[in-house]
Write a protein that holds these residues in place. Structure first.
Motif, PDB file in Angstrom:
ATOM      1  N   LYS A 197       0.786  -1.133  -0.177  1.00  0.00           N
ATOM      2  CA  LYS A 197       0.027   0.099   0.085  1.00  0.00           C
ATOM      3  C   LYS A 197       0.662   1.071  -0.009  1.00  0.00           C
ATOM      4  N   ASP A 198       2.129   1.119   0.332  1.00  0.00           N
ATOM      5  CA  ASP A 198       3.027   2.321   0.487  1.00  0.00           C
ATOM      6  C   ASP A 198       3.810   2.470  -0.940  1.00  0.00           C
ATOM      7  N   GLY A 199       3.384   1.566  -1.718  1.00  0.00           N
ATOM      8  CA  GLY A 199       4.038   1.597  -3.094  1.00  0.00           C
ATOM      9  C   GLY A 199       5.385   0.745  -3.310  1.00  0.00           C
ATOM     10  N   ASP A 200       5.927   0.112  -2.298  1.00  0.00           N
ATOM     11  CA  ASP A 200       7.107  -0.444  -2.297  1.00  0.00           C
ATOM     12  C   ASP A 200       6.841  -2.158  -2.812  1.00  0.00           C
ATOM     13  N   LEU A 201       8.153  -2.324  -3.655  1.00  0.00           N
ATOM     14  CA  LEU A 201       7.821  -3.566  -4.304  1.00  0.00           C
ATOM     15  C   LEU A 201       8.303  -4.662  -3.391  1.00  0.00           C
ATOM     16  N   ILE A 202       7.584  -5.813  -3.184  1.00  0.00           N
ATOM     17  CA  ILE A 202       7.581  -6.693  -2.146  1.00  0.00           C
ATOM     18  C   ILE A 202       8.015  -8.152  -2.682  1.00  0.00           C
TER      19      ILE A 202
END
Length: 373
Positions: A261-266
């Motif tokens: 949800k924060d835009g970080d690639l997981i």
């Protein structure tokens, strides 16, 4: 061509003119044919691309190279040969020696150079633990980039490799991953989960679709939570968008990325479907899956075997489906799929316009008339 974010599909004028399962991969791209670890120093290794036998040779010193896996003398596989101290491969039969350009440098029993005919050499590169060849026009090789692959080499991610072989045309695999509406298939592994289509982007050589996932009932498997994030049954209420899953075909490769949800690639998946046989109805997949390490990295290490088992089970369900699709294509004598999802219709157009109709391909109108008769 500018990207777009609607669900609009291509008009009939841009629709495929040939049966999609009779359209070969465009050879003017870099295709992986082996894992680097498989090709040992001082050894040759047998690989294939679309019915073409490939010999990969790694000298004791210097880069790996690729030749047609047939000696020019009597067509014995060069991959059965010996790599000499000059880095040349010597045929196991009569000892004809070939260098990395495919030139025959020695016919030993004639004591002369440049007597034997050459064999075809393929441009060859090594990247991210894979060995790539360029099976098309070698003059184009330097102008086509070798793809970037997942998060290989990024210490913030843990990466696993997979390389299943499938009895189906490569296009079935692109369709399967792009269309996330098939979660019902995976109900035994993932329980009650549904995909929500968020939109698409399109360009000259790519198509990307975005989804979120929501749990509609039941408990979430731990391995799924590692991939898609923690989703709960909200008892009928709509699941908020917490992760966005983006599937993208950038011809001829495919990726799947998950951003939180924060835009970080997981999570970052890269895969290439490499045709093996002449009709390209057998496919070797080369894939790498990178997962972002949590704050306590050992937790991912502990869960890694379970994650591998989970993804394997999901893939085996997909394998069974795409191989059944291929079997139906053979039995029916062509592609009878009735596709209603605009994203997949657009994907089929992308694959058809960038691929190359093979020598068996017939125009769709002719195919339909033959079926009706």
């Amino acid at each position: 061509m500018q990207a777009e974010t609607t669900a609009q599909e291509d008009s009939g004028a841009n629709a495929p003119r040939y049966d999609l399962r009779q359209i070969d991969c465009d050879p003017n791209f870099w295709y992986p044919v082996a894992w680097s670890r498989k090709v040992r120093p001082g050894k040759a290794f047998a690989a294939r691309y679309a019915g073409q036998p490939i010999a990969l040779i790694r000298p004791e010193y210097g880069p790996v190279y690729a030749l047609e896996d047939r000696c020019a003398h009597r067509q014995v596989p060069l991959s059965k040969g010996v790599v000499d101290d000059k880095g040349c491969v010597k045929c196991c039969y009569h000892g004809w020696a070939f260098n990395q350009q495919g030139h025959c440098v020695t016919v030993p029993y004639l004591n002369r150079e440049d007597v034997g005919r050459p064999v075809r050499a393929f441009p060859c590169r090594e990247k991210s633990g894979l060995i790539f060849i360029f099976p098309g026009d070698p003059a184009l090789a330097d102008s086509v980039p070798v793809p970037d692959i997942a998060q290989v080499g990024n210490p913030e991610y843990k990466t696993r490799q997979f390389n299943p072989r499938l009895k189906c045309h490569y296009t079935f695999m692109h369709e399967n991953l792009m269309d996330m509406n098939h979660q019902f298939l995976h109900r035994r592994q993932m329980g009650s989960i549904t995909a929500r289509f968020l939109g698409q982007d399109r360009g000259e050589n790519f198509l990307e679709a975005r989804y979120s996932f929501a749990r509609t009932a039941g408990n979430q498997p731990l391995a799924e939570a590692l991939i898609f994030g923690r989703h709960h049954d909200l008892e009928g209420r709509e699941q908020p968008v917490e992760e966005v899953v983006s599937i993208r075909t950038t011809y001829p490769y495919q990726t799947l990325q998950i951003h939180d949800k924060d835009g970080d690639l997981i999570m970052d998946l890269w895969v290439c479907y490499v045709p093996l046989g002449e009709t390209q109805q057998i496919t070797q997949a080369f894939g790498l899956l990178s997962v972002k390490k949590p704050k306590w990295a050992f937790l991912l290490d502990l869960a890694w075997p379970a994650l591998g088992l989970f993804t394997h089970r999901i893939f085996e369900e997909d394998r069974e489906i795409v191989e059944m699709e291929q079997a139906a294509w053979r039995e029916l004598g062509g592609d009878h799929n009735i596709e209603v999802f605009p994203v997949v219709r657009n994907l089929r157009t992308l694959l058809a316009t960038h691929g190359v109709p093979n020598r068996y391909a017939q125009p769709l109108a002719a195919t339909a008339q033959a079926t009706a008769g």
